[in-house]
Design an enzyme around this catalytic site. Structure first.
Site, short mmCIF file in Angstrom:
data_model
loop_
_atom_site.label_atom_id
_atom_site.label_comp_id
_atom_site.label_asym_id
_atom_site.label_seq_id
_atom_site.Cartn_x
_atom_site.Cartn_y
_atom_site.Cartn_z
N HIS A 114 0.86 -1.29 0.01
CA HIS A 114 0.02 0.19 -0.11
C HIS A 114 0.95 1.32 -0.02
O HIS A 114 0.62 2.23 -0.77
CB HIS A 114 -1.08 -0.03 1.18
CG HIS A 114 -2.18 0.89 1.07
ND1 HIS A 114 -2.16 2.29 1.67
CD2 HIS A 114 -3.13 0.72 0.15
CE1 HIS A 114 -3.41 2.73 1.45
NE2 HIS A 114 -3.90 1.91 0.49
N HIS A 159 -5.12 5.99 -5.80
CA HIS A 159 -6.18 6.66 -5.15
C HIS A 159 -6.66 7.66 -6.07
O HIS A 159 -6.24 8.14 -6.79
CB HIS A 159 -6.05 7.01 -3.68
CG HIS A 159 -5.61 5.94 -2.88
ND1 HIS A 159 -4.31 5.53 -2.61
CD2 HIS A 159 -6.27 4.97 -2.13
CE1 HIS A 159 -4.00 4.68 -1.71
NE2 HIS A 159 -5.39 4.28 -1.49
N HIS A 181 -7.49 -2.10 -5.46
CA HIS A 181 -7.61 -2.65 -4.16
C HIS A 181 -8.33 -4.22 -4.13
O HIS A 181 -7.99 -4.67 -3.29
CB HIS A 181 -8.48 -1.84 -3.50
CG HIS A 181 -7.70 -0.49 -2.80
ND1 HIS A 181 -7.73 0.53 -3.70
CD2 HIS A 181 -6.79 -0.24 -1.70
CE1 HIS A 181 -7.02 1.62 -2.93
NE2 HIS A 181 -6.20 1.15 -1.80
N HIS A 188 -15.28 5.63 2.80
CA HIS A 188 -14.10 4.79 2.75
C HIS A 188 -12.86 5.92 3.63
O HIS A 188 -12.43 5.21 4.57
CB HIS A 188 -13.38 4.97 1.39
CG HIS A 188 -12.06 4.74 1.24
ND1 HIS A 188 -10.85 5.49 0.85
CD2 HIS A 188 -11.28 3.53 1.63
CE1 HIS A 188 -9.92 4.98 0.94
NE2 HIS A 188 -9.97 3.73 1.43
N HIS A 234 -11.02 5.23 7.58
CA HIS A 234 -9.66 5.18 7.92
C HIS A 234 -9.19 6.12 8.78
O HIS A 234 -8.60 5.67 10.00
CB HIS A 234 -9.02 5.72 6.63
CG HIS A 234 -8.48 4.62 5.58
ND1 HIS A 234 -7.70 3.92 5.80
CD2 HIS A 234 -9.09 4.17 4.33
CE1 HIS A 234 -7.38 3.16 4.75
NE2 HIS A 234 -8.51 3.22 4.02
N PHE A 240 -1.91 6.82 4.66
CA PHE A 240 -2.02 5.66 3.64
C PHE A 240 -0.57 4.73 3.98
O PHE A 240 -0.58 3.80 3.47
CB PHE A 240 -2.11 6.41 2.11
CG PHE A 240 -3.21 6.66 1.60
CD1 PHE A 240 -4.28 6.01 2.18
CD2 PHE A 240 -3.75 7.60 0.70
CE1 PHE A 240 -5.65 6.31 1.74
CE2 PHE A 240 -4.82 7.89 0.42
CZ PHE A 240 -5.64 7.05 0.79
N HIS A 282 -11.50 -2.45 3.27
CA HIS A 282 -11.47 -2.68 2.17
C HIS A 282 -12.10 -3.79 1.20
O HIS A 282 -12.84 -3.76 0.14
CB HIS A 282 -10.01 -2.70 1.53
CG HIS A 282 -9.42 -1.29 1.23
ND1 HIS A 282 -9.91 -0.51 0.08
CD2 HIS A 282 -8.95 -0.38 2.16
CE1 HIS A 282 -9.47 0.51 0.22
NE2 HIS A 282 -8.93 0.66 1.34
CU1 C2O Z 1 -5.42 2.38 -0.57
CU2 C2O Z 1 -8.32 2.57 1.70
O1 C2O Z 1 -6.73 2.78 0.59
#
Ligand code: C2O
Length: 610
Positions: free
Chosen positions: A184, A205, A214, A337, A341, A358, A371
């Site tokens: 990631h 992203h 993802h 999303h 996070h 990230f 995810h």
């Molecule tokens: Cu690559 Cu939830 O981010």
């Protein structure tokens, strides 16, 4: 056209490791030209050896009994062959578009990291061979991903055993948990340049690469875990945050003795704390649990029902070879999303580690459950009808990535092979979608308006004079809130028109420091300059822009490292629900909910019929 591909300069066995040459990674501009034909399947044109009885490759010979998806007819592609085909910036990329190319793991460089993480190497191990992914025919045994809050003890035992084994692998092994987490970081913090565009970071992203990247990432993560416990049916669970019972951290992940636990999370957000899908970075606005749950469902309704009526709105904006990263993320990528996070990460740490940044997000096992639910949203989205269909653009279908599989083999995958999860051998347990009818009730102001006025036009005129709405000149910083009138290209659209074309609010955003959590909410025709959040989500709430903290240079040739992106909000149904179909324009209200003064500049705002 085959001449575009130089023959492999290296034969492709592991034993040939020392022969790896790097000189094709970034071909000189004069040697290559970009061609539209690169958008087509390149692999058959690469002359290379067929890895039939691949006994030179000890890592792949023992596959046979393990339901391996990659049948032995797969080609091994020499690095020279694959990367020799790199395109380069010979002309205007927008007119000679091509898919974003597979990054070269051997050309991975230092990521752009926060000061407290300097020195971290996010790059995968080097490789001498890359196998092109081929969908299995017939598909392998189906793996069924279940909601994390509903799994039984037997599953928990399997999952924790698999995770312990993954965490026990040496950190040099691409299947190890630390290498999985680094995937990631490399793809999101500028570890890779775009092949052929050494000054452009690759970013997965804020564009149409978000969902497919993802999906592939989790696909290999799941297969590695299943392989470690010798279970070809093993499926990772999903954090079912879109249903009431799933709106806390799944308890399986919160036992400090479990390999699923991560101590670097917000301690105040452990169960039974209810998740806030509309999280502003603080808890002081928190509502009673039942209202929070209702609000979460309303947010889901906004995002999945109103705000995802086209591929561009849901999947994100096109991102092609040589174009700037971050053309615009999809609705759900922004919220929930991004909010999930940041809600999960520790807000007392400098960078909201782990989940809230990230570079560190995938160090938390919860990342993969989060995810998986995002991935599930992609599958659900396609069942909701209307124009909710995947892109058919070949630059999307042919975009590609590299991952290591359960045999520590580097695999090149393309977007086209991941659009149907059952072909990949997995799907999601069917669960309720309690948000599907969770339409926010009209707020008092809009109700009054439609009751007291004879026609909507009058109401709009009245509102405009009473509020002295004006048209703001852009660019303009968003420091607290910003209110402006925006003209609609077309009013009083027919039902057919509205079903076919979406009315979209398009906002160009410039975030100066993107290592900061930024969130702003968008309201349409709201009476209040700063609508309160101490109540139910209002009918006027249209969506939110979210920047999950991260760093990378955005490959911007102007030497400017801002995150410049475009944020889109679907307006067709919202305007209908507000009774504003016949109005000439709408009042747009942006309210900064997280982020420091001067950090967000609104460059422009307009309405398009898409
Ligand atoms: Cu690559 Cu939830 O981010």
């Amino acid at each position: 056209m085959s001449s575009l591909y130089s023959p492999p300069t290296t034969t492709t066995t592991i034993s040939g490791a020392t022969e790896l040459s790097h000189h094709h990674v970034y071909p000189k501009t004069s040697q290559l030209s970009i061609s539209r034909s690169l958008g087509r399947r390149p692999s058959p044109k690469i002359s290379c050896k067929v890895a039939k009885n691949d006994d030179q490759n000890p890592k792949t010979t023992h596959n046979e009994g393990k339901a391996n998806m990659f049948d032995r007819r797969n080609m091994l592609i020499g690095i020279g062959g694959l990367y020799g085909a790199a395109t380069t910036l010979g002309g205007a990329p927008s007119t000679l578009a091509a898919p974003v190319q597979t990054p070269n793991p051997n050309a991975c460089g230092p990521a752009d990291l926060p000061s407290n993480a300097q020195g971290l190497n996010c790059c995968p191990p080097r490789t001498t061979s890359i196998v092109d992914f081929v969908l299995p025919t017939p598909p392998s045994t189906l793996r069924v991903r279940q909601p994390a809050h509903l799994v039984d003890d037997e599953f928990k035992e399997k999952f924790t055993r698999a995770m312990s084994l993954m965490k026990a692998l040496p950190s040099t092994d691409p299947r190890s948990f630390s290498q999985q987490a680094n995937v990631h970081c490399a793809y999101c913090n500028g570890g890779y340049s775009q092949v052929g565009f050494p000054n452009m970071d690759l970013q997965v992203h804020n564009s149409w690469l978000f969902y497919p990247f993802h999906r592939w990432y989790l696909y290999f993560y799941e297969r590695i875990l299943g392989n470690l416990i010798d279970d070809p049916t093993f499926a990772i669970p999903f954090w079912n945050w879109d249903t009431q019972a799933g709106m806390t951290m799944p308890t399986m992940y919160t036992d400090p003795n479990s390999p699923l636990y991560d101590p670097i999370r917000d301690r105040g957000h452990q169960p039974p704390k209810v998740l806030d899908l509309n999280y502003d970075g603080i808890d002081s606005n928190d509502l009673p649990d039942q209202s929070m749950i209702a609000n979460n469902l309303t947010v889901m309704y906004r995002q999945m029902v109103n705000n995802s009526r086209t591929a561009r709105l849901f999947l994100g904006a096109p991102y092609r070879a040589g174009s700037f990263p971050n053309p615009g993320g999809g609705s759900v990528e922004n919220i929930p999303h991004g909010t999930v996070h940041v809600w999960t990460g520790d807000r007392n740490r400098q960078n909201f580690e782990n989940m809230g940044n990230f570079y560190s997000a995938a160090r938390d096992p919860l990342f993969y459950a989060h995810h998986a639910n995002m991935d599930r949203m992609w599958s659900v989205w396609k069942t909701l009808g209307g124009n909710r269909r995947d892109y058919t653009d070949s630059d999307w279908l042919n975009a590609s990535f590299i991952f290591y599989d359960e045999n520590a083999q580097a695999i090149r995958v393309r977007v086209r092979d991941c659009v149907d999860t059952t072909k990949l051998g997995y799907n999601y347990q069917d669960v309720d979608l309690p948000w599907i009818n969770a339409q926010p009730t009209a707020s008092s102001t809009s109700r009054v308006r439609s009751v007291t006025s004879s026609t909507p036009q009058t109401a709009h005129a009245m509102e405009s004079t009473s509020k002295s709405n004006k048209v703001v000149n852009f660019p303009k910083p968003l420091n607290k809130s910003l209110r402006t009138n925006v003209t609609r290209p077309k009013k009083s659209r027919s039902k057919r028109d509205k079903d076919r074309d979406e009315e979209v609010l398009v906002i160009e955003v410039d975030v100066k420091k993107h290592d900061e959590y930024v969130k702003f909410d968008v309201y349409i025709n709201d009476e209040d300059v700063v609508p309160s959040k101490k109540m139910q989500v209002k009918a006027e709430y249209a969506g939110s822009f979210v920047n999950v903290p991260h760093r990378h240079t955005h490959g911007n040739n102007k030497g400017n490292h801002d995150l410049e992106t475009t944020f889109r909000v679907g307006l067709t149904q919202l305007i209908e629900q507000l009774g504003a179909d016949d109005d000439e324009g709408v009042t747009v209200n942006l309210v900064l909910r997280a982020g420091s003064k001067g950090n967000v500049v609104i460059k422009s705002m307009k309405i398009e019929i898409a």
